[in-house]
Every structure is written in structure tokens, then in C-alpha cells.
Design an enzyme around this catalytic site. Structure first.
Site, mmCIF file in Angstrom:
data_model
loop_
_atom_site.group_PDB
_atom_site.id
_atom_site.type_symbol
_atom_site.label_atom_id
_atom_site.label_comp_id
_atom_site.label_asym_id
_atom_site.label_seq_id
_atom_site.Cartn_x
_atom_site.Cartn_y
_atom_site.Cartn_z
ATOM 1 N N TRP A 30 0.782 -1.228 0.000
ATOM 2 C CA TRP A 30 0.000 0.000 0.000
ATOM 3 C C TRP A 30 0.821 1.289 0.000
ATOM 4 C CZ3 TRP A 30 -0.707 3.722 3.911
ATOM 5 C CH2 TRP A 30 -0.123 3.433 5.133
ATOM 6 N N ASN A 73 -4.592 -4.390 1.383
ATOM 7 C CA ASN A 73 -3.546 -3.378 1.259
ATOM 8 C C ASN A 73 -2.779 -3.462 -0.050
ATOM 9 O OD1 ASN A 73 -3.989 -1.889 3.531
ATOM 10 N ND2 ASN A 73 -2.258 -2.677 4.695
ATOM 11 N N GLN A 117 -13.321 -6.950 4.980
ATOM 12 C CA GLN A 117 -12.495 -6.887 6.185
ATOM 13 C C GLN A 117 -11.135 -6.343 5.798
ATOM 14 O OE1 GLN A 117 -12.245 -10.481 8.671
ATOM 15 N NE2 GLN A 117 -10.020 -10.299 8.542
ATOM 16 N N HIS A 118 -10.604 -5.442 6.604
ATOM 17 C CA HIS A 118 -9.292 -4.892 6.273
ATOM 18 C C HIS A 118 -8.208 -5.949 6.508
ATOM 19 C CE1 HIS A 118 -6.671 -1.620 5.157
ATOM 20 N NE2 HIS A 118 -5.822 -2.052 6.084
ATOM 21 N N PHE A 126 -7.227 -8.895 11.299
ATOM 22 C CA PHE A 126 -8.178 -8.100 12.080
ATOM 23 C C PHE A 126 -9.587 -8.625 11.814
ATOM 24 C CE2 PHE A 126 -4.593 -5.368 10.764
ATOM 25 C CZ PHE A 126 -4.017 -5.161 12.007
ATOM 26 N N ASP A 133 -9.198 2.971 5.852
ATOM 27 C CA ASP A 133 -8.158 2.773 4.843
ATOM 28 C C ASP A 133 -8.670 1.969 3.647
ATOM 29 O OD1 ASP A 133 -7.361 2.733 7.675
ATOM 30 O OD2 ASP A 133 -5.293 2.734 6.961
ATOM 31 N N ARG A 196 -5.709 10.620 9.330
ATOM 32 C CA ARG A 196 -5.585 9.998 8.008
ATOM 33 C C ARG A 196 -6.821 9.162 7.671
ATOM 34 N NH1 ARG A 196 -0.255 8.708 8.032
ATOM 35 N NH2 ARG A 196 -0.460 6.492 8.520
ATOM 36 N N ALA A 197 -7.491 8.599 8.671
ATOM 37 C CA ALA A 197 -8.746 7.888 8.398
ATOM 38 C C ALA A 197 -9.757 8.847 7.778
ATOM 39 C CB ALA A 197 -9.308 7.283 9.681
ATOM 40 N N ASN A 198 -9.840 10.045 8.319
ATOM 41 C CA ASN A 198 -10.756 11.037 7.778
ATOM 42 C C ASN A 198 -10.319 11.501 6.399
ATOM 43 O OD1 ASN A 198 -12.962 12.227 9.915
ATOM 44 N ND2 ASN A 198 -11.250 11.200 10.921
#
Length: 346
Positions: A30, A73, A117-118, A126, A133, A196-198
Site C-alpha cells: 500500500w 492493502n 475486512q481490512h 483483524f 483505509d 488519516r482515516a478522515n
């Protein structure tokens, strides 16, 4: 937006960032995906053919060396592969894109209403967690592919990912986004509004109607538009006097973080609301002051999991060059240039 900027300075800064980015020995993951997405955006904004040629040469080199197994990713690299296919027509790049699509559609772990799912490795890192992300790494990528190939199923899956990430991650009372959601526990874990999520949320949502023709004909787009219309006004209130945003947006004790700042300001440009002009204007100078003469984007936080507590976010290092910082800065500065005249190929 009626922005005031030195066109030559922006172009020179973009060139320096691209040059420094292409010196980095990033692997197929990523960080590289975000970085090369930014380089491709720089090509589209400036017309500099050498930018696209550098990405093509590096992707071809990676391909010859052997590619990894896919995760959410690693699917971020699909962005530059899709851009290469669009601009060169070379099927080998489309083949890589479609292998990533096959992974996301048929093999990637999902939960609930087929929410991605990430994943950061081939393990179950997770379980049943949704991270902001994923919108950049997968949802925005699927949307771009769906539009390019006129594949309605991919478009609708991408919009579904946006819809469920909005439902899981946006806080109704503030309009801001949490970093992650744990479906097993039914909570947002540490529950912070990570910068960074935002940025991932704001930037990728702002790209939907730029990417999808007649987006207003898709019901899920109304949720994207509604979410963005609540997020951006909340984000403008979090901007610092330096024109930047913090690594925890609403925490005065958190440091200013440049990748988040670039993603948020780029979203404001794409959204095109004239009321956000002054915030973008402040961000231009704030970001330029955080780019070294050799093109290194400074004060970018390292890779960040959903941390346990406030200090976890505050203490993430920002000492090193990061691919996502380079790429999001290029996306922002390319957006600034986009407020001027269209480029000629060079």
C-alpha cells in the site's frame, strides 16, 4: 475554486516529489500503491510523460521479479496499474488489475453485508474489522475499474463498501470518522478521530462523482454525498492556524500531520464548495512548507494500526519519508493545478 498560487512553484514541487518518490525502494504494497497513484495523478495534471514512464518501468520490473499474494492493502497498487492501462492500453496491466478484482470479489474476507475486512497480510489479521483505509485500497479502486469496464456489478459493490463504511465509521454527532470498527465487539475500539482515516474517507468520497458518470442515478451515491456534506464542514473546523490538520483531529495535543492534511484539502478541492476555498488556500502554504527542497514530504506519520489509546496515536513517528505522504501530497498539489488550465503533454 478561485485559488491564488504560483503555478511554477507548484509544478516544481510536484516534480521534486515525483523524483524523490521514484528513488524509494518500496515493495508491492500500500505505501507504493498510494505513492504511484499520486505520481499518475501528477502525470494527468502536468502532462509530464516521464512520470508515467517511470511508473510503467517500475511496475514492469516488479512484475518480472514476481508479485505477492493479494490482500486489501496490496490492492492499492491496482490504482497505478489501472492508470497505466488507461493511458497505454497495455493488456498486461489490465491483467494485474483483474487479478486484484478477482481477489476482492471472490477471495477477500468479508463480514456482515459483504463488507470487506481490512487485511494487511495473508493471515486473518483483524477479524471482522472495517477500517477507513479500505476505502482507498479497495472501494475506490473497484469503482474506478467498474467505470472503466462499464461493469455495473463492480460499481454497485464499490458503492456498497462506501455505504457500510459510512454506517460503521462516521460519528453522527460530530460528522467525523473513526479509524476502525470491530463487528465482533460492536465498537470503535479506542474510538479516536484519526486524521488519516478522515482523509481516506473524505478524499475517496470526493472522487466518486468525479469518477462515476451520472452518479446521481445510483441510490448509494446519495449516502456518499450526504456523508461528505457532513464530514467536510466538520473537518474545516479542525484546521490549525498553519492550514493543517492533526493526527487526532480534535486533540490539541496531537501533532500536525501532512498526509492527512493533503488528503483532506484534496477532498475539498474535488468537492468544489466555494465556502471551502479559504481552507484550501491556507493548506497550500502549510503543505508547501512541509516539502523539502529535494522533494521529501515531511511530518508524515508512520503506518498506523487502530491504536489502543490517545498516546498511541500521538507517539507514532513522523521522522521518515513515507509513500503515502508522497502520494497524497501529489494528489493535493495536482488538484491545485487542476484549478488552472489543462496541461499539454510534455
Amino acid at each position: 475554486m478561485d485559488l491564488a498560487f504560483d503555478h511554477s512553484r507548484i509544478e516544481e514541487t510536484i516534480d521534486a516529489i515525483v523524483t524523490r518518490t521514484m528513488r524509494m525502494d518500496m515493495t508491492w504494497d500500500w505505501p507504493c500503491g498510494v505513492a504511484y497513484y499520486g505520481v499518475c495523478r501528477a502525470y494527468e495534471a502536468t502532462g509530464q510523460q516521464k512520470y508515467l514512464d517511470m511508473v510503467r518501468a517500475r511496475v514492469d520490473e516488479y512484475t518480472e521479479l514476481g508479485l505477492p499474494e493479494w490482500t486489501v492493502n496490496t490492492c492499492a497498487m491496482g490504482h497505478c496499474c489501472l492508470s497505466l492501462y488507461k493511458h497505454t492500453g497495455e493488456k498486461k496491466h489490465l491483467d494485474i488489475v483483474m487479478s486484484k478484482v478477482d481477489y476482492l470479489e471472490n477471495k477477500a474476507p468479508r463480514f456482515g453485508q459483504r463488507v470487506l475486512q481490512h487485511t494487511v497480510s495473508t493471515g486473518n489479521d483483524f477479524p471482522e474489522q472495517a477500517w477507513a483505509d479500505t476505502l482507498f485500497m479497495a472501494a475506490y479502486f473497484l469503482l474506478r475499474v467498474g467505470v472503466e469496464l462499464k461493469d455495473e456489478a463492480l460499481i454497485n459493490d464499490a458503492l456498497d463498501q462506501y455505504y457500510w463504511h459510512i454506517k460503521y465509521l462516521q460519528e453522527p454527532s460530530s460528522g467525523l470518522w473513526y479509524h476502525g470498527y470491530n463487528n465482533i465487539q460492536g465498537d470503535h475500539m479506542s474510538g479516536f478521530h484519526w486524521g488519516r482515516a478522515n482523509a481516506w474517507a473524505a478524499y475517496t468520497m470526493s472522487r466518486v462523482d468525479k469518477t462515476l458518470p451520472e452518479a446521481y442515478l445510483y441510490p448509494r451515491f446519495m449516502d456518499v454525498q450526504g456523508s461528505l456534506s457532513e464530514l467536510l464542514p466538520s473537518l474545516k473546523l479542525c484546521q490549525t492556524e498553519n492550514g493543517l490538520w492533526r493526527t487526532i483531529l480534535d486533540d490539541p495535543g496531537s501533532y500536525e500531520e501532512i498526509s492527512a492534511s493533503c488528503g483532506i484539502a484534496a477532498a475539498m478541492i474535488d468537492n468544489g464548495n466555494p465556502l471551502h476555498t479559504k481552507y484550501v488556500q491556507r493548506a497550500i502554504e502549510g503543505v508547501l512548507e512541509n516539502v523539502s527542497t529535494e522533494g521529501r514530504v515531511l511530518n508524515v506519520s508512520g503506518g498506523t494500526a487502530v491504536m489502543r489509546d490517545r498516546e498511541g496515536y500521538r507517539n507514532i513517528s513522523r521522522d521518515w519519508i513515507q509513500g503515502w505522504g508522497q502520494g497524497l501530497a501529489l494528489a493535493f498539489l495536482s488538484g491545485v493545478l487542476g484549478c488552472g488550465e489543462a496541461p499539454e503533454k510534455k
